[in-house]
Design an enzyme around this catalytic site. Structure first.
Site, PDB file in Angstrom:
ATOM      1  N   CYS A  81       0.822  -1.208   0.000  1.00  0.00           N
ATOM      2  CA  CYS A  81       0.000   0.000   0.000  1.00  0.00           C
ATOM      3  C   CYS A  81       0.856   1.259   0.000  1.00  0.00           C
ATOM      4  O   CYS A  81       1.965   1.267   0.530  1.00  0.00           O
ATOM      5  CB  CYS A  81      -0.843   0.051   1.261  1.00  0.00           C
ATOM      6  SG  CYS A  81      -1.761  -1.430   1.587  1.00  0.00           S
ATOM      7  N   ASN A 106      -1.334   1.936   5.750  1.00  0.00           N
ATOM      8  CA  ASN A 106      -0.405   0.940   5.207  1.00  0.00           C
ATOM      9  C   ASN A 106       0.094   0.119   6.398  1.00  0.00           C
ATOM     10  O   ASN A 106       0.569   0.700   7.372  1.00  0.00           O
ATOM     11  CB  ASN A 106       0.757   1.688   4.522  1.00  0.00           C
ATOM     12  CG  ASN A 106       1.844   0.748   4.047  1.00  0.00           C
ATOM     13  OD1 ASN A 106       1.659  -0.464   4.008  1.00  0.00           O
ATOM     14  ND2 ASN A 106       2.970   1.309   3.679  1.00  0.00           N
ATOM     15  N   GLY A 107      -0.028  -1.206   6.327  1.00  0.00           N
ATOM     16  CA  GLY A 107       0.448  -2.031   7.441  1.00  0.00           C
ATOM     17  C   GLY A 107      -0.599  -3.057   7.838  1.00  0.00           C
ATOM     18  O   GLY A 107      -1.544  -3.317   7.087  1.00  0.00           O
ATOM     19  N   ARG A 135       4.843   0.263  -6.304  1.00  0.00           N
ATOM     20  CA  ARG A 135       4.922  -0.524  -5.070  1.00  0.00           C
ATOM     21  C   ARG A 135       3.986  -1.738  -5.122  1.00  0.00           C
ATOM     22  O   ARG A 135       4.119  -2.645  -4.312  1.00  0.00           O
ATOM     23  CB  ARG A 135       4.534   0.348  -3.866  1.00  0.00           C
ATOM     24  CG  ARG A 135       5.524   1.440  -3.581  1.00  0.00           C
ATOM     25  CD  ARG A 135       4.956   2.448  -2.609  1.00  0.00           C
ATOM     26  NE  ARG A 135       4.707   1.907  -1.295  1.00  0.00           N
ATOM     27  CZ  ARG A 135       5.555   1.979  -0.270  1.00  0.00           C
ATOM     28  NH1 ARG A 135       6.715   2.567  -0.422  1.00  0.00           N
ATOM     29  NH2 ARG A 135       5.239   1.483   0.910  1.00  0.00           N
ATOM     30  N   LYS A 194      13.496 -13.791 -12.315  1.00  0.00           N
ATOM     31  CA  LYS A 194      13.089 -12.697 -13.221  1.00  0.00           C
ATOM     32  C   LYS A 194      12.029 -13.190 -14.191  1.00  0.00           C
ATOM     33  O   LYS A 194      11.029 -12.531 -14.406  1.00  0.00           O
ATOM     34  CB  LYS A 194      14.285 -12.147 -14.018  1.00  0.00           C
ATOM     35  CG  LYS A 194      15.252 -11.267 -13.287  1.00  0.00           C
ATOM     36  CD  LYS A 194      14.727  -9.918 -12.872  1.00  0.00           C
ATOM     37  CE  LYS A 194      14.064  -9.936 -11.544  1.00  0.00           C
ATOM     38  NZ  LYS A 194      14.784  -9.836 -10.334  1.00  0.00           N
ATOM     39  N   GLU A 252      18.574 -16.160  -9.803  1.00  0.00           N
ATOM     40  CA  GLU A 252      18.023 -14.825 -10.038  1.00  0.00           C
ATOM     41  C   GLU A 252      17.370 -14.743 -11.424  1.00  0.00           C
ATOM     42  O   GLU A 252      16.308 -14.140 -11.587  1.00  0.00           O
ATOM     43  CB  GLU A 252      19.148 -13.786  -9.891  1.00  0.00           C
ATOM     44  CG  GLU A 252      18.797 -12.372 -10.302  1.00  0.00           C
ATOM     45  CD  GLU A 252      17.640 -11.756  -9.535  1.00  0.00           C
ATOM     46  OE1 GLU A 252      17.183 -12.345  -8.536  1.00  0.00           O
ATOM     47  OE2 GLU A 252      17.152 -10.699  -9.964  1.00  0.00           O
ATOM     48  N   GLU A 310       8.576 -13.901 -12.409  1.00  0.00           N
ATOM     49  CA  GLU A 310       7.768 -12.795 -11.898  1.00  0.00           C
ATOM     50  C   GLU A 310       7.218 -11.889 -12.988  1.00  0.00           C
ATOM     51  O   GLU A 310       6.132 -11.364 -12.836  1.00  0.00           O
ATOM     52  CB  GLU A 310       8.495 -11.996 -10.812  1.00  0.00           C
ATOM     53  CG  GLU A 310       9.731 -11.293 -11.258  1.00  0.00           C
ATOM     54  CD  GLU A 310      10.461 -10.623 -10.102  1.00  0.00           C
ATOM     55  OE1 GLU A 310       9.843 -10.286  -9.094  1.00  0.00           O
ATOM     56  OE2 GLU A 310      11.685 -10.431 -10.230  1.00  0.00           O
ATOM     57  N   LYS A 356       6.389  -3.923  -4.673  1.00  0.00           N
ATOM     58  CA  LYS A 356       7.802  -3.547  -4.683  1.00  0.00           C
ATOM     59  C   LYS A 356       8.372  -3.506  -3.267  1.00  0.00           C
ATOM     60  O   LYS A 356       9.509  -3.878  -3.039  1.00  0.00           O
ATOM     61  CB  LYS A 356       7.954  -2.176  -5.349  1.00  0.00           C
ATOM     62  CG  LYS A 356       9.391  -1.690  -5.464  1.00  0.00           C
ATOM     63  CD  LYS A 356      10.155  -2.449  -6.528  1.00  0.00           C
ATOM     64  CE  LYS A 356      11.600  -2.057  -6.637  1.00  0.00           C
ATOM     65  NZ  LYS A 356      12.372  -3.063  -7.380  1.00  0.00           N
ATOM     66  N   HIS A 389      20.995 -35.356  -9.703  1.00  0.00           N
ATOM     67  CA  HIS A 389      20.387 -35.831  -8.455  1.00  0.00           C
ATOM     68  C   HIS A 389      18.870 -35.651  -8.472  1.00  0.00           C
ATOM     69  O   HIS A 389      18.240 -35.612  -7.421  1.00  0.00           O
ATOM     70  CB  HIS A 389      21.035 -35.113  -7.265  1.00  0.00           C
ATOM     71  CG  HIS A 389      22.510 -35.300  -7.223  1.00  0.00           C
ATOM     72  ND1 HIS A 389      23.082 -36.511  -6.881  1.00  0.00           N
ATOM     73  CD2 HIS A 389      23.530 -34.476  -7.547  1.00  0.00           C
ATOM     74  CE1 HIS A 389      24.399 -36.401  -6.977  1.00  0.00           C
ATOM     75  NE2 HIS A 389      24.693 -35.183  -7.381  1.00  0.00           N
ATOM     76  N   TRP A 407      -2.894  -2.698  -1.382  1.00  0.00           N
ATOM     77  CA  TRP A 407      -2.489  -4.061  -1.744  1.00  0.00           C
ATOM     78  C   TRP A 407      -3.137  -4.958  -0.705  1.00  0.00           C
ATOM     79  O   TRP A 407      -2.788  -4.901   0.473  1.00  0.00           O
ATOM     80  CB  TRP A 407      -0.969  -4.159  -1.698  1.00  0.00           C
ATOM     81  CG  TRP A 407      -0.408  -5.409  -2.294  1.00  0.00           C
ATOM     82  CD1 TRP A 407      -0.126  -5.629  -3.611  1.00  0.00           C
ATOM     83  CD2 TRP A 407      -0.004  -6.596  -1.605  1.00  0.00           C
ATOM     84  NE1 TRP A 407       0.419  -6.885  -3.773  1.00  0.00           N
ATOM     85  CE2 TRP A 407       0.497  -7.501  -2.560  1.00  0.00           C
ATOM     86  CE3 TRP A 407      -0.029  -6.994  -0.263  1.00  0.00           C
ATOM     87  CZ2 TRP A 407       0.976  -8.768  -2.231  1.00  0.00           C
ATOM     88  CZ3 TRP A 407       0.441  -8.256   0.074  1.00  0.00           C
ATOM     89  CH2 TRP A 407       0.944  -9.126  -0.915  1.00  0.00           C
TER      90      TRP A 407
HETATM   91  C1  F6R Z   1      12.324  -9.559  -7.316  1.00  0.00           C
HETATM   92  C2  F6R Z   1      12.208  -8.624  -6.225  1.00  0.00           C
HETATM   93  C3  F6R Z   1      11.919  -9.144  -4.868  1.00  0.00           C
HETATM   94  C4  F6R Z   1      12.709  -8.348  -3.829  1.00  0.00           C
HETATM   95  C5  F6R Z   1      12.322  -8.797  -2.410  1.00  0.00           C
HETATM   96  C6  F6R Z   1      13.159  -8.095  -1.362  1.00  0.00           C
HETATM   97  O1  F6R Z   1      12.636  -8.916  -8.509  1.00  0.00           O
HETATM   98  O2  F6R Z   1      12.333  -7.443  -6.414  1.00  0.00           O
HETATM   99  O3  F6R Z   1      12.186 -10.501  -4.779  1.00  0.00           O
HETATM  100  O4  F6R Z   1      14.065  -8.562  -4.059  1.00  0.00           O
HETATM  101  O5  F6R Z   1      10.972  -8.508  -2.179  1.00  0.00           O
HETATM  102  O6  F6R Z   1      13.020  -6.715  -1.433  1.00  0.00           O
HETATM  103  P1  F6R Z   1      14.085  -5.763  -0.778  1.00  0.00           P
HETATM  104  O7  F6R Z   1      15.357  -5.936  -1.513  1.00  0.00           O
HETATM  105  O8  F6R Z   1      13.513  -4.380  -0.925  1.00  0.00           O
HETATM  106  O9  F6R Z   1      14.208  -6.185   0.656  1.00  0.00           O
END
Ligand code: F6R
Length: 609
Positions: free
Chosen positions: A2, A99-100, A28, A485, A481, A488, A604, A504, A75
């Site tokens: 949020c 927010n929270g 976000r 990518k 990683e 997501e 985000k 394995h 959110w």
């Molecule tokens: C993936 C992504 C998330 C963040 C995770 C941690 O692309 O962005 O997996 O890496 O939510 O977020 P931070 O780094 O802000 O703690």
């Protein structure tokens, strides 16, 4: 998660500023939105499910004549993402955006229902508006009512409140969730983060837990938990507002992929001694590190993958045993600690709930702590003993790209710093390693030229339902990683594996319908072994994308594709080898038509557990 915004200033600007700030909070993650302003002396609330466009079209013909307002992107945590559950949540004259998570909302709800309040939403937030309303009806001022309400409330929150009982005023408070305020000549702003209000000010006050701020046309007044008036020093940020714009790119994600060479240079700037024999980490206290016997790193998602690369670097360069933990596991499990353990909390946003709770736990266990964040005044930055900031600039695309490579660079710098401090390397070796750090930006620049090639390749691969990514050594976390990518942003199932682990179990998955992406720089110390893994996949009919710096490598099958990246020193190679995989994820998602910058269900900044 949020996002909250608030504005007090000119009636002509209220609607535009609130809408623009909401737009800047979109990254976000959200699923509904709402706004509250004053009309004919009374609060008017407009809400909508779905994208902001739905809210904006409701606001289109709405003439806003009020000099203040609050707004929200939600959110969903409690209750589905419907208009009814969107914020502001209203009780009589009181409107609240939040927010929270309110942890004791069920108990409070019971009390309020018994007192005659009717709940119209499924949210935890509605208890806040009813509680404040209840206290104002008992004759308290709005500020007193808010203070009394939050005395009863447990959990995490950043909130903004308006009430018809005291029009012309916004009250806000926070606990565990971020909230910042800013001003210019005649306007005042409130937001969950800097990018939301970056066009309007360069000076930001980060409210502390339990601060209450009252914003009116006459100014801002902040009181702390005890009710004392306090002065919170503003922080000046040097972010150019255009960094938070798309600048002609179709998506933030693509722009941020292209920003990586610049982010790396900014992360390196000012961080070497004049003789180039050591690293300077401005906020790190060497006395905390000198005796370090063991490093524990906790992080989530992409930051976790960067931390896994950090483990390879710290162990290789400084020779210090390093363990990497998912923050969500670390915070609850029994941790065996010992003397001189250094804890590192790694987070782009610096606000991730699991990572910040892991940090609090590590501190309680007596560990010294270093935060690695991209937001210098974030919660994790403030709560760590020392901070190393990545200088990636605001990252708006939900999928992390430039913050990942900047975090990897910070680990590289940190491992050199620790190695020199512990005399694990001599000055010649330090110089060599530093020269390699400086080479990264140019190597990335060259790698970015592969954009068109990856765009073209994506046309052949977008219809597969599953992908496997493989790497070894320091490029194994790059495989993890890269798979994240793709998952997501394109919603295609993908897994990353250490190539040596294939036989394995996972090798059973390989057939003609399984593309396998190898992260295989030739300078990788396991390169020859990886070629063996390549043959194993080929023997089972898998279709291969081979990301390598080995120009001479011949693919045996025309169905396969080779992507040639520049040769890079082994330890810095992840900052180069990940770029083609970022492009692949981006272009596949684009072909599939997903919402690249705001993928479904994702946020985000993950400020809740
Ligand atoms: C993936 C992504 C998330 C963040 C995770 C941690 O692309 O962005 O997996 O890496 O939510 O977020 P931070 O780094 O802000 O703690």
């Amino acid at each position: 998660m949020c996002g909250i915004v608030g504005y007090v200033g000119s009636p002509r600007r209220t609607k535009d500023v609130l809408c623009e700030s909401l737009r800047r909070l979109e990254y976000r993650g959200y699923d509904s939105s709402g706004i509250c302003f004053v009309e004919n002396g009374r609060s008017r609330v407009i809400k909508s499910g779905g994208k902001l466009e739905n809210l904006f079209s409701k606001l289109k013909d709405c003439e806003v004549t009020s000099s203040l307002g609050i707004a929200h992107t939600r959110w969903a945590t409690h209750g589905d993402p419907s208009e009814q559950n969107a914020h502001p949540q209203v009780s009589g004259p009181v409107s609240v955006v939040h927010n929270g998570i309110i942890e004791n909302y069920l108990e409070l709800k019971k009390e309020l229902v018994a007192a005659g309040y009717e709940f119209l939403s499924d949210t935890d937030t509605e208890v806040i508006s009813h509680l404040i309303c209840d206290f104002t009806e008992k004759g308290n001022s709005l500020l007193e009512s808010a203070r009394k309400a939050f005395d009863k409330i447990e959990g995490s929150y950043a909130v903004a409140i308006m009430s018809d009982t005291e029009p012309g005023k916004i009250i806000a408070t926070r606990r565990f969730s971020p909230l910042i305020i800013a001003r210019n000549a005649a306007e005042f702003f409130l937001a969950s983060d800097i990018p939301a209000i970056l066009p309007y000010s360069r000076e930001f006050i980060f409210l502390e837990d339990h601060d209450f701020v009252v914003i009116t046309e006459d100014g801002i007044s902040i009181t702390d938990a005890t009710g004392e008036v306090v002065n919170r020093t503003p922080t000046v940020v040097d972010w150019d507002p255009s960094v938070a714009e798309k600048s002609g790119y179709r998506h933030y994600m693509l722009k941020e992929i292209f920003e990586q060479p610049r982010a790396i240079l900014d992360t390196l700037r000012g961080r070497f001694t004049g003789d180039m024999e050591n690293v300077v980490l401005e906020d790190v206290d060497p006395s905390l590190l000198r005796k370090t016997q063991r490093v524990i790193i906790a992080a989530c998602g992409t930051s976790y993958h960067a931390s896994l690369i950090g483990k390879y670097m710290i162990e290789e360069v400084a020779g210090v045993s390093t363990q990497v933990e998912l923050a969500s596991e670390f915070r609850y499990r029994n941790i065996v600690t010992g003397p001189d353990v250094l804890f590192m909390a790694v987070s782009q946003s610096g606000e991730t709930a699991d990572t910040s709770e892991a940090l609090i736990k590590a501190k309680k266990l007596g560990m010294n702590s270093v935060g690695v964040t991209n937001v210098s005044l974030s919660k994790i930055s403030r709560e760590s003993d020392c901070v190393i900031t990545t200088k990636a600039g605001p990252e708006i695309g939900v999928a992390s790209t430039k913050s990942f490579t900047a975090q990897v660079m910070v680990f590289y710098l940190f491992s050199i710093y620790l190695a020199v401090l512990r005399k694990a390397i001599d000055s010649n070796r330090a110089k060599e390693l530093i020269a390699d750090a400086i080479s990264v930006s140019k190597l990335q620049q060259k790698t970015l030229e592969l954009d068109e090639k990856l765009k073209d390749l994506s046309k052949d691969f977008h219809s597969y339902k599953n992908f496997i990514y493989m790497g070894r050594g320091i490029n194994y976390p790059v495989a993890l990683e890269s798979a994240l990518k793709l998952k997501e942003v394109s919603y295609i199932h993908a897994e990353g594996y250490a190539a040596g682990e294939m036989k394995h179990g996972p090798i059973a998955l390989i057939d003609r319908n399984m593309p396998v992406v190898f992260i295989a720089p030739e300078e990788d110390i396991y390169y020859r072994k990886l070629l063996g893994n390549f043959q194993e996949v080929k023997a089972r009919g898998g279709r291969i994308i081979f990301i390598t710096s080995d120009e001479d490598f011949q693919l045996p099958d025309e169905r396969d594709r080779k992507i040639v990246i520049p040769k890079s020193p082994y330890l810095v190679s992840p900052m180069v080898s990940v770029i083609p995989a970022q492009f692949l994820a981006y272009h596949v998602a684009n072909i599939l038509g997903t919402d690249v910058d705001q993928p479904r269900n994702l946020a985000k900044v993950v400020t809740v557990e």
